[in-house]
Write a protein that holds these residues in place. Structure first.
Motif, PDB file in Angstrom:
ATOM      1  N   PHE A 206       0.864  -1.175   0.000  1.00 54.65           N
ATOM      2  CA  PHE A 206       0.000   0.000   0.000  1.00 54.65           C
ATOM      3  C   PHE A 206       0.904   1.229   0.000  1.00 54.65           C
ATOM      4  N   THR A 207       0.777   2.048  -1.027  1.00 52.39           N
ATOM      5  CA  THR A 207       1.628   3.232  -1.139  1.00 52.39           C
ATOM      6  C   THR A 207       0.784   4.493  -1.027  1.00 52.39           C
ATOM      7  N   PRO A 208       1.339   5.556  -0.474  1.00 52.37           N
ATOM      8  CA  PRO A 208       0.539   6.757  -0.160  1.00 52.37           C
ATOM      9  C   PRO A 208       0.082   7.541  -1.377  1.00 52.37           C
ATOM     10  N   ASN A 209       0.623   7.257  -2.571  1.00 52.58           N
ATOM     11  CA  ASN A 209       0.221   8.044  -3.738  1.00 52.58           C
ATOM     12  C   ASN A 209      -1.114   7.585  -4.333  1.00 52.58           C
ATOM     13  N   ASN A 475      11.233   8.281  -9.192  1.00 53.05           N
ATOM     14  CA  ASN A 475      11.069   7.255  -8.159  1.00 53.05           C
ATOM     15  C   ASN A 475      10.636   7.883  -6.836  1.00 53.05           C
ATOM     16  N   ALA A 476      10.249   7.039  -5.897  1.00 51.12           N
ATOM     17  CA  ALA A 476       9.786   7.518  -4.592  1.00 51.12           C
ATOM     18  C   ALA A 476      10.874   8.281  -3.851  1.00 51.12           C
ATOM     19  N   ASP A 477      12.146   7.957  -4.130  1.00 49.77           N
ATOM     20  CA  ASP A 477      13.249   8.642  -3.444  1.00 49.77           C
ATOM     21  C   ASP A 477      13.674   9.924  -4.143  1.00 49.77           C
ATOM     22  N   GLY A 478      12.964  10.300  -5.195  1.00 50.66           N
ATOM     23  CA  GLY A 478      13.260  11.540  -5.886  1.00 50.66           C
ATOM     24  C   GLY A 478      14.208  11.412  -7.056  1.00 50.66           C
ATOM     25  N   THR A 479      14.816  10.259  -7.256  1.00 51.08           N
ATOM     26  CA  THR A 479      15.690  10.045  -8.405  1.00 51.08           C
ATOM     27  C   THR A 479      14.854   9.741  -9.641  1.00 51.08           C
ATOM     28  N   LYS A 480      15.431   9.995 -10.800  1.00 49.66           N
ATOM     29  CA  LYS A 480      14.748   9.695 -12.052  1.00 49.66           C
ATOM     30  C   LYS A 480      14.976   8.238 -12.425  1.00 49.66           C
ATOM     31  N   SER A 481      13.935   7.598 -12.929  1.00 56.81           N
ATOM     32  CA  SER A 481      13.989   6.176 -13.273  1.00 56.81           C
ATOM     33  C   SER A 481      14.798   5.982 -14.545  1.00 56.81           C
ATOM     34  N   ARG A 482      15.870   5.203 -14.436  1.00 57.96           N
ATOM     35  CA  ARG A 482      16.760   4.991 -15.580  1.00 57.96           C
ATOM     36  C   ARG A 482      16.069   4.183 -16.670  1.00 57.96           C
ATOM     37  N   LEU A 528       4.959  -1.300 -15.348  1.00 58.56           N
ATOM     38  CA  LEU A 528       4.217  -0.078 -15.061  1.00 58.56           C
ATOM     39  C   LEU A 528       4.830   0.629 -13.855  1.00 58.56           C
ATOM     40  N   TYR A 529       4.630   1.934 -13.782  1.00 55.41           N
ATOM     41  CA  TYR A 529       5.368   2.719 -12.796  1.00 55.41           C
ATOM     42  C   TYR A 529       4.451   3.617 -11.958  1.00 55.41           C
ATOM     43  N   ASP A 530       4.789   3.718 -10.674  1.00 54.05           N
ATOM     44  CA  ASP A 530       4.315   4.810  -9.843  1.00 54.05           C
ATOM     45  C   ASP A 530       5.271   5.969 -10.068  1.00 54.05           C
ATOM     46  N   ASP A 531       4.739   7.115 -10.424  1.00 54.95           N
ATOM     47  CA  ASP A 531       5.553   8.277 -10.750  1.00 54.95           C
ATOM     48  C   ASP A 531       5.342   9.338  -9.669  1.00 54.95           C
ATOM     49  N   TYR A 532       6.439   9.717  -8.988  1.00 53.16           N
ATOM     50  CA  TYR A 532       6.365  10.676  -7.898  1.00 53.16           C
ATOM     51  C   TYR A 532       6.781  12.076  -8.345  1.00 53.16           C
ATOM     52  N   SER A 533       6.748  12.319  -9.633  1.00 55.53           N
ATOM     53  CA  SER A 533       7.018  13.653 -10.150  1.00 55.53           C
ATOM     54  C   SER A 533       5.969  14.636  -9.640  1.00 55.53           C
ATOM     55  N   THR A 534       6.387  15.857  -9.347  1.00 54.19           N
ATOM     56  CA  THR A 534       5.427  16.870  -8.898  1.00 54.19           C
ATOM     57  C   THR A 534       4.630  17.444 -10.062  1.00 54.19           C
ATOM     58  N   SER A 535       5.146  17.338 -11.288  1.00 57.16           N
ATOM     59  CA  SER A 535       4.457  17.914 -12.446  1.00 57.16           C
ATOM     60  C   SER A 535       3.589  16.901 -13.183  1.00 57.16           C
ATOM     61  N   HIS A 536       3.896  15.618 -13.088  1.00 53.25           N
ATOM     62  CA  HIS A 536       3.058  14.596 -13.739  1.00 53.25           C
ATOM     63  C   HIS A 536       2.991  13.336 -12.870  1.00 53.25           C
TER      64      HIS A 536
END
Length: 772
Positions: A206-209, A475-482, A528-536
């Motif tokens: 269960f993820t908060p997003n 990613n959830a840690d703020g890094t961009k997914s390679r 498929l990805y959970d995207d933690y970007s603030t813009s999308h």
């Protein structure tokens, strides 16, 4: 509507109005005329008892650590309670032969929570696992080779690792099926037990997003059949209005009907000039190395290797294939240059009216197709006595090979090219392919994005700097997914759509004769990805919807027959075809398959006229043969569910002719499952394999035209060693395959060793294919 209709919409109010609310019992029983189910409220252990049996069917083992139970409620065969220590609400409901289970995380917490349920342990009744690994696998619980393979593989994501979100337990005289009503953020882990058996744990995070944080399963008892779970899942899709038949898809996109009976072929050698387009190599090379104006200009642009090859050819009437390829490749590069035409060099050369018209126009007004056409006509005018006409140029995508296909009876084909540039280079061949009734189109992808200045890039990953800087999945840690192969980044499908439309519209606008099919890599693979970007920002559900939207847009806007990699269940409603289901990618990352000194080396991406990684035939390692090809462990689960919805075949990295020690077995599987073969061909490769391809096609194609759009209604093993198998397609045809080395008799029908037999149920007509 997505396949999560049940997950998103049908839950309604979580708790029914209770008849009575009080202290939770340690165990609660739900019963009906089919079975009884005992549920331990605190440990979440669940056991079922079919009516008439006193033997328990374990659904999930007990687990410690859930804490106290509160707010217990029961009404009829529905129970619910809360696990406050875990911020979870739990609900079980028994309806006929199915048990509905749901866990909901309290909206007041935004904590990430991992819940492991169910936990499946060994039991006396458990014989094996029915798993939708690619097409489908049967895993005996005590098979050590499978135990090692699954336990060492690590966690399996239920969208990328399973083709469909269910699994089954073979319990000897019945089947227990688990369907995930939320396929996202789940993992399956297998473990070897002390008793040399195989256990399984399923977990959900269960993820908060996510706004609605729900995890659920639909668990059913069914008949004793290796495909019972697939039938249950198909029924579940139909009940929830999530199944779209191939007949419905043809109504929407009539050209999709051309997939019925079609073999799938990737064509290679798409450069402008091929080695087969020069009719007199020695004279051609002699003149090219001479001092005429056109020859001088071209010679000046060639590298040392090409010049050496031209001199070698000029001195020999029997130049090697290698040097001919070097020269044709180098000439092709020159012919793609916008500045190829120098007016002063063609003053003494007779030009056609078409050529005159093209050179009269400003180069900036010409499309790439027109630039290529102009340059090829100019080059032909200068060397016409040693060349075929440019309309005939090409290797894989060429009139020459297409005419060979037609002459050999291949009247329905899906043809894929690795770049839309091949269509720009050979528009006459595209038009010819469509005139012959073929589907023809390019590979495309929106999975990765590279920096515009990236040296080692590929065309599908090139967009613009702005999108590169802002469009990456975070990613959830703020890094961009390679991105793929750790290059660039994974591109958010939520922001890619304008670029999808711009690219596809731009390609179509430049095509004198449009493609009629389109292949989009990765979108149906399940990654498929959970995207933690603030813009999308996006959940995996959002990611999925955006991918399906672009597939649908291409299909509907341009009336295209669309396909993608894999064909995961969530994509089945929109896809016409899928590559990667019957046989998936094998041995990704295996050093033996990448080492040039290994007998299992699959080859590299060279030469471009026929990349060894696709065309070179190599043996497959025994352990991969065991897990991916051995008929004792294969099940047509995907075909039971989707045979009459999606035309599925192999991944392009595991084509029908790639692994030399699997070719015959795979041919029998293709015919038994009624799925098309997939080949990688150019002129040389078709000449080499023509006899095999045409013989297989003569059996497969007419049968697939008749039943390719029908449901596979049954599958069974006919021999104790599981080497003789049977499939059934409605009331039309039964197909038998004997993978063994001895003939087998069944109901008066003799099935020869290493053969497939098709028998029509109404007339009794029989057709036989024998591996020779």
């Amino acid at each position: 509507m997505s396949i999560l209709r049940f997950y998103i919409l049908s839950i309604g109010v979580l708790f029914l109005t209770a008849i009575g609310v009080g202290a939770a019992p340690e165990t609660v029983r739900l019963s009906n005329s089919v079975w009884s189910v005992d549920i331990a409220t605190q440990s979440l252990a669940v056991n079922a008892y079919p009516i008439g049996s006193e033997t328990a069917v374990p659904i999930s083992a007990a687990q410690p650590g859930f804490g106290n139970v509160t707010e217990f409620s029961q009404e009829g065969n529905t129970v619910s309670w809360k696990l406050p220590n875990q911020f979870l609400s739990v609900r079980f409901e028994l309806v006929d032969e199915s048990l509905s289970v749901e866990f909901v995380q309290d909206e007041r917490t935004r904590e990430t929570l991992r819940l492991a349920w169910p936990v499946i342990e060994d039991s006396q009744s458990l014989r094996g696992y029915i798993l939708p690994l690619f097409e489908g696998s049967y895993v005996p619980k005590d098979d050590v080779t499978w135990q090692n393979f699954l336990s060492e593989r690590g966690p399996i994501d239920t969208t990328a690792g399973l083709s469909m979100p269910f699994w089954g337990l073979d319990l000897d005289n019945q089947t227990l099926t688990y369907i995930l009503t939320n396929p996202f953020n789940n993992q399956i882990r297998f473990n070897q037990t002390a008793a040399a058996s195989l256990g399984m744990e399923v977990s959900h995070t269960f993820t908060p997003n996510w706004e609605q944080r729900r995890y659920g399963l639909y668990i059913s008892l069914g008949a004793a059949s290796p495909v019972a779970s697939a039938k249950q899942y198909r029924h579940w899709l139909q009940q929830n209005a999530e199944f779209v038949s191939f007949a419905e898809k043809i109504e929407k996109t009539p050209a999709a009907g051309q997939l019925l009976g079609a073999a799938h072929i990737y064509l290679w050698g798409g450069k402008l000039l091929s080695q087969y387009d020069v009719t007199d190599w020695q004279t051609f090379a002699t003149r090219l190395s001479g001092d005429s104006g056109v020859a001088t200009q071209i010679w000046a642009q060639l590298n040392a290797e090409a010049r050496k090859a031209i001199r070698e050819i000029a001195q020999s009437a029997h130049a090697s294939k290698y040097v001919r390829r070097v020269v044709s490749r180098a000439i092709s590069e020159q012919l793609e240059k916008p500045d190829f035409y120098n007016a002063s060099l063609w003053t003494e050369i007779s030009l056609t009216s078409e050529t005159e018209k093209l050179i009269s126009r400003d180069i900036s007004t010409l499309s790439l197709t027109e630039v290529y056409r102009r340059n090829c006509l100019l080059f032909y005018a200068a060397f016409s006595d040693t060349l075929r006409h440019p309309d005939e140029w090409g290797d894989g995508l060429s009139l020459k090979l297409l005419e060979q296909f037609a002459e050999n009876g291949l009247d329905r084909l899906w043809l894929g090219v690795d770049s839309w540039q091949d269509g720009f280079r050979h528009p006459t061949a595209v038009a010819k392919a469509k005139a012959l009734g073929y589907l023809v189109g390019p590979y495309d992808s929106y999975h990765s994005i590279h920096h515009p200045n990236e040296k080692d890039t590929w065309e599908t990953a090139q967009f613009d700097l702005s999108l590169y800087e802002t469009g990456a999945i975070v990613n959830a840690d703020g890094t961009k997914s390679r991105g793929f192969k750790k290059k660039g980044y994974h591109l958010s499908p939520l922001v890619a759509q304008p670029y999808v439309e711009g690219r596809v519209n731009g390609i179509v606008a430049q095509m004198p004769s449009d493609f009629n099919t389109w292949f989009i890599d990765c979108d149906a693979y399940g990654e498929l990805y959970d995207d933690y970007s603030t813009s999308h920002p996006a959940t995996q559900l959002d990611d999925m919807h955006a991918r399906l939207a672009r597939i649908s847009w291409i299909r509907d806007t341009h009336n295209m027959v669309v396909g993608s990699e894999g064909g995961a269940a969530y994509s089945a409603a929109v896809l016409h075809f899928a590559h990667g289901m019957t046989v998936p990618v094998i041995g990704w990352g295996d050093p033996d398959m990448k080492s040039k000194t290994s007998p299992y080396y699959v080859g590299g991406y060279w030469p471009p006229e026929g990349p060894a990684i696709h065309i070179k035939q190599v043996p497959l390692k025994p352990n991969y043969l065991y897990h991916y090809y051995d008929p004792r462990f294969r099940l047509p689960l995907y075909q039971i569910v989707f045979h009459d919805s999606v035309i599925a075949t192999h991944h392009w990295g595991s084509g029908s002719l790639k692994f030399e020690n699997a070719i015959e077995t795979l041919a029998l599987l293709e015919l038994l499952y009624n799925v098309p073969p997939l080949y990688h061909l150019n002129i040389d490769e078709f000449s080499k394999h023509k006899a095999w391809i045409t013989r297989h096609y003569a059996f497969f194609s007419p049968l697939h035209r008749q039943i390719g759009g029908q449901a596979m209604t049954d599958f069974e093993w006919l021999s104790d060693d599981r080497q003789v198998q049977r499939t059934e397609f409605g009331d039309t045809v039964e197909i038998y395959a004997n993978f063994g080395t001895d003939a087998f008799e069944y109901e008066g029908l003799v099935i020869l060793a290493r053969s497939v037999v098709a028998r029509w149920r109404d007339t009794g007509k029989v057709e036989v294919f024998v591996v020779e």
